[in-house]
Design a protein around this motif. Structure first.
Motif, PDB file in Angstrom:
ATOM      1  N   SER A 128       3.134 -14.058   3.537  1.00 18.18           N
ATOM      2  CA  SER A 128       4.310 -14.867   3.827  1.00 18.18           C
ATOM      3  C   SER A 128       4.051 -15.827   4.981  1.00 18.18           C
TER       4      SER A 128
ATOM      5  N   VAL B  49       1.483 -18.602   3.795  1.00 14.67           N
ATOM      6  CA  VAL B  49       2.089 -19.534   2.829  1.00 14.67           C
ATOM      7  C   VAL B  49       3.111 -20.434   3.526  1.00 14.67           C
TER       8      VAL B  49
ATOM      9  N   LEU C 259       9.510 -20.416   0.273  1.00 11.14           N
ATOM     10  CA  LEU C 259       8.265 -20.272  -0.487  1.00 11.14           C
ATOM     11  C   LEU C 259       7.487 -19.045  -0.029  1.00 11.14           C
TER      12      LEU C 259
ATOM     13  N   ALA D 254       6.872 -15.819  -2.466  1.00 15.77           N
ATOM     14  CA  ALA D 254       5.532 -15.299  -2.792  1.00 15.77           C
ATOM     15  C   ALA D 254       5.487 -13.786  -2.613  1.00 15.77           C
ATOM     16  N   CYS D 255       6.171 -13.296  -1.600  1.00 13.67           N
ATOM     17  CA  CYS D 255       6.224 -11.852  -1.363  1.00 13.67           C
ATOM     18  C   CYS D 255       7.082 -11.150  -2.413  1.00 13.67           C
TER      19      CYS D 255
ATOM     20  N   CYS E  69       4.995 -10.420  -5.250  1.00 19.23           N
ATOM     21  CA  CYS E  69       4.144  -9.255  -4.984  1.00 19.23           C
ATOM     22  C   CYS E  69       4.920  -7.962  -5.209  1.00 19.23           C
TER      23      CYS E  69
END
Length: 459
Positions: free
Chosen positions: A202, A205, A229, A233-234, A237
């Motif tokens: 995080s 990014v 963003l 992204a996390c 995941c």
């Protein structure tokens, strides 16, 4: 007797609070001593004392160090002196050599200086120590009546000072935020070892997005989008972890262990590739922090609202939301049902698969928010951020009363557990215990909490 006490409702509901109080009392006793205040209130106190002591027409020289706390002290001091109609000749925030030069210039000019306002640390500067000041007074008659004024000292535990307590909570706010998601995961009898690495993803990014889309002149909208963003992204995941645990029946320990290594590798790869991109691809990048040049972005991690650090306010807001979800929604009831008996919950109509995927996604999202806070606090995306955070997070959740067997736990308990971890860490730092030695303490803490949990379950 001990077995009955450990299984009592009092221990289950308030045991962690009692431990926190004992820790605070212990560190308060160990750090009790003389305090030398450097605050706005101390500045006002010194200003009022000076106003009553010097003669009309005499001016004041303010001496501080070049720190944030000292500047606040000096600002309050100067404003109060002006309010009391006392002239401030100058404010010295440099080295002792700068102070000596200024005093010589004042003495040579014959300016009537009545007082030097500073604090305990400033009073240790060579030029205004008693013997050196006397020498200046012999050379320059206009300095003959100068006195050095500092705030009155008092006795109080260093641990219980407002600055230290806020620092204790603020420095561990990201761990406490991640612990919200970890609580939900552990209540469902799962575990997530990847949170520290996901935090780093995080941070990296967010930093890359900010530098690429806005740079130094990024708007609030751009900053919010870049932070989104990083968190998104996390979230991906977390969804990956949840899908692997549910659809592919891989044990959560194995899935998140693999995700921990993958996410850390991704964070390092992104950092290296971006550093290489900045050099035009001519040199191999290094896994260093990606500097964020957007100055206003640091407000999230370093700013304050009503003199309270923003990370603390964010943490409290998220805990309030989580408390409502856990105690007043169907989703919260589903968590306990899945953790107590997943098969029985399924037969009762609980969407077990959806719940499990959701808790891993929420846990990763909390890690993502922690990563944004970390990037803001350090003004850069650190690919090595969050190392061994999973140890502290799990310790906070377990110490807060959540059972690793699932089905038991409270958000309030986790908050208390996070504060226990923060207090222990602060106390160890005060005692000079090295960071690698602290890992032993946290490991023993987890083991002790699990042993107590086993006693509570023994029939």
């Amino acid at each position: 007797m001990l077995d009955r006490l450990l299984r009592s409702n009092f221990v289950a509901n308030y045991g962690s609070v009692f431990v926190l109080i004992l820790l605070c009392a212990y560190y308060s006793y160990m750090t009790y001593g003389e305090q030398q205040p450097i605050s706005e209130a101390a500045g006002i106190e010194v200003a009022n004392t000076i106003s009553e002591s010097i003669s009309p027409g005499e001016s004041v020289l303010i001496v501080i160090r070049n720190t944030v706390g000292d500047r606040l002290f000096a600002t309050a001091l100067e404003k109060q002196l002006q309010k009391n109609e006392v002239e401030v000749l100058d404010t010295i925030s440099g080295s002792p050599a700068d102070l000596r030069k200024t005093m010589e210039e004042i003495g040579a000019a014959g300016t009537s200086l009545g007082a030097i306002a500073t604090h305990h640390a400033g009073a240790q500067f060579g030029p205004i120590r008693k013997d050196n000041l006397a020498k200046h007074q012999e050379i320059y008659p206009s300095l003959s009546g100068v006195e050095v004024f500092i705030p009155n000292s008092y006795y109080w535990p260093t641990f219980l000072t407002r600055e230290n307590l806020l620092n204790v909570v603020n420095q561990n706010a990201d761990v406490a935020i991640i612990a919200i998601g970890m609580t939900m995961v552990i209540i469902t009898a799962g575990i997530d070892l990847s949170v520290g690495s996901i935090l780093a993803v995080s941070a990296v990014v967010t930093a890359i997005a900010l530098q690429s889309l806005g740079g130094a002149d990024a708007s609030v909208t751009t900053m919010a989008f870049c932070a989104f963003l990083g968190v998104f992204a996390c979230l991906l995941c977390g969804l990956f972890n949840g899908v692997m645990v549910t659809f592919f029946r891989v044990p959560a320990f194995i899935v998140t262990l693999a995700a921990m290594m993958i996410a850390r590798g991704v964070a390092l790869i992104l950092a290296v590739r971006y550093q290489s991109y900045l050099s035009g691809g001519t040199t191999e990048g290094t896994p260093e922090a990606i500097k964020i040049t957007t100055q206003s972005f640091s407000a999230l991690g370093n700013g304050e609202i009503f003199s309270i650090p923003i990370p603390i306010l964010l943490m409290l807001g998220l805990y309030g939301l989580a408390h409502y979800i856990m105690g007043h929604t169907a989703f919260g009831r589903y968590l306990y049902a899945v953790g107590g008996n997943a098969e029985a919950a399924r037969l009762s109509g609980v969407p077990v698969t959806a719940v499990l995927i959701a808790v891993y996604a929420i846990c990763a999202t909390m890690a993502g928010i922690g990563g944004v806070v970390d990037a803001s606090r350090f003004e850069g995306g650190r690919p090595n951020a969050g190392e061994l955070y999973e140890l502290q997070v799990i310790a906070a959740v377990v110490v807060g009363g959540t059972s690793l067997a699932g089905g038991e736990g409270r958000i309030f308990g986790t908050l208390t557990g996070a504060m226990i971890i923060a207090v222990i860490q602060n106390g160890l730092n005060m005692a000079g215990v090295k960071s690698y030695e602290q890992k032993v303490v946290f490991g023993l803490l987890i083991l002790g909490a699990v042993v107590i949990d086993q006693f509570k379950k023994r029939r």
